[in-house]
Design a protein around this motif. Sequence first.
Motif, PDB file in Angstrom:
ATOM      1  N   GLU A  34      53.338  54.509  49.662  1.00 30.73           N
ATOM      2  CA  GLU A  34      54.465  53.612  49.398  1.00 30.73           C
ATOM      3  C   GLU A  34      54.292  52.942  48.044  1.00 30.73           C
ATOM      4  O   GLU A  34      53.202  52.480  47.700  1.00 30.73           O
ATOM      5  N   ARG A  35      55.364  52.887  47.261  1.00 30.86           N
ATOM      6  CA  ARG A  35      55.287  52.268  45.935  1.00 30.86           C
ATOM      7  C   ARG A  35      55.207  50.749  45.988  1.00 30.86           C
ATOM      8  O   ARG A  35      54.629  50.115  45.115  1.00 30.86           O
ATOM      9  N   GLU A  36      55.831  50.148  46.995  1.00 33.00           N
ATOM     10  CA  GLU A  36      55.837  48.687  47.082  1.00 33.00           C
ATOM     11  C   GLU A  36      54.554  48.192  47.747  1.00 33.00           C
ATOM     12  O   GLU A  36      53.809  48.976  48.352  1.00 33.00           O
ATOM     13  N   PRO A  37      54.292  46.870  47.677  1.00 32.90           N
ATOM     14  CA  PRO A  37      53.059  46.338  48.276  1.00 32.90           C
ATOM     15  C   PRO A  37      53.040  46.373  49.796  1.00 32.90           C
ATOM     16  O   PRO A  37      51.983  46.233  50.404  1.00 32.90           O
ATOM     17  N   SER A  38      54.204  46.518  50.431  1.00 30.01           N
ATOM     18  CA  SER A  38      54.258  46.553  51.888  1.00 30.01           C
ATOM     19  C   SER A  38      55.279  47.587  52.330  1.00 30.01           C
ATOM     20  O   SER A  38      56.103  48.046  51.535  1.00 30.01           O
ATOM     21  N   ILE A  39      55.218  47.962  53.592  1.00 31.21           N
ATOM     22  CA  ILE A  39      56.060  49.045  54.104  1.00 31.21           C
ATOM     23  C   ILE A  39      57.374  48.493  54.657  1.00 31.21           C
ATOM     24  O   ILE A  39      57.545  47.294  54.808  1.00 31.21           O
ATOM     25  N   GLY A  40      58.298  49.394  54.958  1.00 29.45           N
ATOM     26  CA  GLY A  40      59.540  48.984  55.610  1.00 29.45           C
ATOM     27  C   GLY A  40      60.798  49.350  54.870  1.00 29.45           C
ATOM     28  O   GLY A  40      61.865  49.483  55.466  1.00 29.45           O
ATOM     29  N   GLY A  41      60.712  49.463  53.540  1.00 30.77           N
ATOM     30  CA  GLY A  41      61.851  49.905  52.761  1.00 30.77           C
ATOM     31  C   GLY A  41      63.082  49.037  52.917  1.00 30.77           C
ATOM     32  O   GLY A  41      63.010  47.807  52.999  1.00 30.77           O
ATOM     33  N   ARG A  42      64.243  49.677  52.973  1.00 29.05           N
ATOM     34  CA  ARG A  42      65.520  48.961  53.038  1.00 29.05           C
ATOM     35  C   ARG A  42      65.762  48.318  54.400  1.00 29.05           C
ATOM     36  O   ARG A  42      66.456  47.313  54.498  1.00 29.05           O
ATOM     37  N   VAL A  43      65.199  48.897  55.447  1.00 28.08           N
ATOM     38  CA  VAL A  43      65.469  48.371  56.790  1.00 28.08           C
ATOM     39  C   VAL A  43      65.014  46.923  56.913  1.00 28.08           C
ATOM     40  O   VAL A  43      65.713  46.083  57.480  1.00 28.08           O
ATOM     41  N   PRO A 143      50.933  45.959  54.990  1.00 32.97           N
ATOM     42  CA  PRO A 143      49.783  45.119  55.333  1.00 32.97           C
ATOM     43  C   PRO A 143      50.037  43.645  55.026  1.00 32.97           C
ATOM     44  O   PRO A 143      50.718  43.329  54.056  1.00 32.97           O
ATOM     45  N   ARG A 144      49.449  42.790  55.864  1.00 32.38           N
ATOM     46  CA  ARG A 144      49.664  41.354  55.698  1.00 32.38           C
ATOM     47  C   ARG A 144      48.693  40.839  54.632  1.00 32.38           C
ATOM     48  O   ARG A 144      47.655  40.237  54.925  1.00 32.38           O
ATOM     49  N   ARG A 145      49.078  41.079  53.404  1.00 32.77           N
ATOM     50  CA  ARG A 145      48.234  40.769  52.267  1.00 32.77           C
ATOM     51  C   ARG A 145      49.115  40.250  51.134  1.00 32.77           C
ATOM     52  O   ARG A 145      50.215  40.760  50.903  1.00 32.77           O
ATOM     53  N   PHE A 146      48.636  39.239  50.425  1.00 32.44           N
ATOM     54  CA  PHE A 146      49.410  38.674  49.329  1.00 32.44           C
ATOM     55  C   PHE A 146      49.505  39.665  48.174  1.00 32.44           C
ATOM     56  O   PHE A 146      48.664  40.549  48.006  1.00 32.44           O
ATOM     57  N   THR A 147      50.568  39.484  47.376  1.00 34.60           N
ATOM     58  CA  THR A 147      50.740  40.245  46.150  1.00 34.60           C
ATOM     59  C   THR A 147      50.781  39.273  44.987  1.00 34.60           C
ATOM     60  O   THR A 147      51.230  38.126  45.137  1.00 34.60           O
ATOM     61  N   PHE A 148      50.309  39.701  43.819  1.00 34.08           N
ATOM     62  CA  PHE A 148      50.150  38.806  42.684  1.00 34.08           C
ATOM     63  C   PHE A 148      50.797  39.427  41.454  1.00 34.08           C
ATOM     64  O   PHE A 148      50.375  40.485  40.987  1.00 34.08           O
ATOM     65  N   ASP A 149      51.843  38.769  40.921  1.00 32.57           N
ATOM     66  CA  ASP A 149      52.417  39.183  39.640  1.00 32.57           C
ATOM     67  C   ASP A 149      51.556  38.589  38.532  1.00 32.57           C
ATOM     68  O   ASP A 149      51.889  37.560  37.927  1.00 32.57           O
ATOM     69  N   ARG A 150      50.434  39.237  38.305  1.00 33.40           N
ATOM     70  CA  ARG A 150      49.418  38.697  37.402  1.00 33.40           C
ATOM     71  C   ARG A 150      49.955  38.453  36.002  1.00 33.40           C
ATOM     72  O   ARG A 150      49.624  37.433  35.363  1.00 33.40           O
ATOM     73  N   ALA A 151      50.783  39.342  35.481  1.00 39.41           N
ATOM     74  CA  ALA A 151      51.273  39.221  34.112  1.00 39.41           C
ATOM     75  C   ALA A 151      52.142  37.985  33.906  1.00 39.41           C
ATOM     76  O   ALA A 151      52.314  37.523  32.767  1.00 39.41           O
ATOM     77  N   ALA A 152      52.687  37.428  35.000  1.00 42.14           N
ATOM     78  CA  ALA A 152      53.560  36.259  34.874  1.00 42.14           C
ATOM     79  C   ALA A 152      52.793  34.956  34.694  1.00 42.14           C
ATOM     80  O   ALA A 152      53.368  33.955  34.256  1.00 42.14           O
ATOM     81  N   CYS A 153      51.501  34.951  35.018  1.00 48.87           N
ATOM     82  CA  CYS A 153      50.717  33.706  35.020  1.00 48.87           C
ATOM     83  C   CYS A 153      49.843  33.577  33.778  1.00 48.87           C
ATOM     84  O   CYS A 153      49.149  34.537  33.403  1.00 48.87           O
ATOM     85  N   PRO A 154      49.822  32.397  33.162  1.00 48.33           N
ATOM     86  CA  PRO A 154      48.845  32.152  32.088  1.00 48.33           C
ATOM     87  C   PRO A 154      47.426  32.267  32.634  1.00 48.33           C
ATOM     88  O   PRO A 154      47.189  32.076  33.833  1.00 48.33           O
ATOM     89  N   ASP A 155      46.480  32.590  31.756  1.00 48.59           N
ATOM     90  CA  ASP A 155      45.104  32.823  32.189  1.00 48.59           C
ATOM     91  C   ASP A 155      44.503  31.620  32.896  1.00 48.59           C
ATOM     92  O   ASP A 155      43.791  31.769  33.901  1.00 48.59           O
ATOM     93  N   ASP A 156      44.753  30.405  32.388  1.00 51.17           N
ATOM     94  CA  ASP A 156      44.176  29.207  33.015  1.00 51.17           C
ATOM     95  C   ASP A 156      44.680  29.048  34.452  1.00 51.17           C
ATOM     96  O   ASP A 156      43.907  28.726  35.363  1.00 51.17           O
ATOM     97  N   GLU A 157      45.963  29.285  34.646  1.00 54.84           N
ATOM     98  CA  GLU A 157      46.531  29.176  35.995  1.00 54.84           C
ATOM     99  C   GLU A 157      45.988  30.282  36.890  1.00 54.84           C
ATOM    100  O   GLU A 157      45.667  30.037  38.064  1.00 54.84           O
ATOM    101  N   ALA A 158      45.853  31.489  36.349  1.00 54.00           N
ATOM    102  CA  ALA A 158      45.327  32.606  37.143  1.00 54.00           C
ATOM    103  C   ALA A 158      43.909  32.308  37.613  1.00 54.00           C
ATOM    104  O   ALA A 158      43.542  32.605  38.755  1.00 54.00           O
TER     105      ALA A 158
END
Length: 415
Positions: A34-43, A143-158
């Motif tokens: 699956e390309r996305e971080p979790s399963i289920g698609g459009r449904v 899976p019940r796991r967080f996803t992180f848009d790392r590129a959106a966060c400044p390094d100090d915040e990350a």
Amino acid sequence: MKAGRPLLVLGAGIAGITAALEAAEAGAEVVLVEREPSIGGRVVRSRSYFPKMCPPSCGMEINIRRLEANQRVRVITSARVTAAEPTAGGWQVTLTVGPAFVNRRCTACGDCEAACVTKVLDPFNLGMKQVKAIRLPHLHAWPRRFTFDRAACPDDEARAIAAACRYGAIDLDATATTESLEVGAVVIATGWTPYPLDRLPELGGGLPDVIANVEMERLAAPDGPTAGRIVRPSDGQPPARVAFVQCAGSRDVNHLPYCSGVCCLASLKQASYVKDQLPGAEVTIYYIDRRTPGRNEDVLLQVAAMEGVRLVKGKVGRTEQRNRALALRVEDVEAGRVIDAEADLVVLATGMVPSGADDDLALFTRKDEDGFSLDDPAGRVVAAGVARRPEDVASSVRDATGAAARALAAARARP
């Protein structure tokens, strides 16, 4: 199928999950990608779906339990195929898996989210709200796991986010990885995307209060951007007049030449959402033909009988902003004249575009002139669900069951 050669199922929407489970329960090893971080698609983005009008959590919970109980299915998320070569007994495939900024140690406790300040548009809610850059993808994510848009966060915040995780589940230095697999057959179950609104400016695509049917589904969903309140995006107020425009970009030589199969039923379903929540609202459905095959004809009759609901056989030619209202120019076929109408909210029934129409799935399979995948038994490739043709959830499940059987047969065939 030879030992050590699993089936590869591409896409973990309802069709892919079904194909994977059916094949695994028949004894095959399966890799579900699956390309996305979790399963289920459009449904999982639906408020409810036919034929029982179930919330998506209902059917998905059962399938998740089946996945958790079946050791023959390996699920790989945030992944895509980047290379594929046919072999004597199947395919040699290379998967590229996105950086695991949040790894398997994650317990979804939420401490990292509390430390996060940066917000991004929520892809699960189609960009209709903002969410934290680190988060659970959605309420029922697996899976019940967080996803992180790392590129959106400044390094100090990350770094502060990583420090907040007591389990060491955040890896700021994670990179993409690759994996090579030998598989006996491939099931293409990559689903669909909605036809873009920005290609329909004549119907109001781009105006704040002109939305797509997939956006209406999220507005009505309890876990959606408005907690289930159906409102105008422009001002957050409930609409008094709602217009559904059928075949928005479908059955049109300038857009999609084919019927997307489910749009009439989707609009009827969404009209019932409006009337349940806003009993006094006026609802008009503008259609070319009413296509509700089989027992779904009952849905048409039920909605058509609702007070305040009109079904008008007519093609909408133009939608424009006029002060605070939306003005529609409509060819009323039965009256034999052009009429003007107004609405507070317009919902365009945009068509289904196969997700594999323009991507690297050409590595595997032939496609028809509309971009839908075709079975290639000799090449050990089969298609399932909306990757193969437009259809609803129940039809996709049935189709995926058949696809699993065809893939097993293809994998067992002699080179």
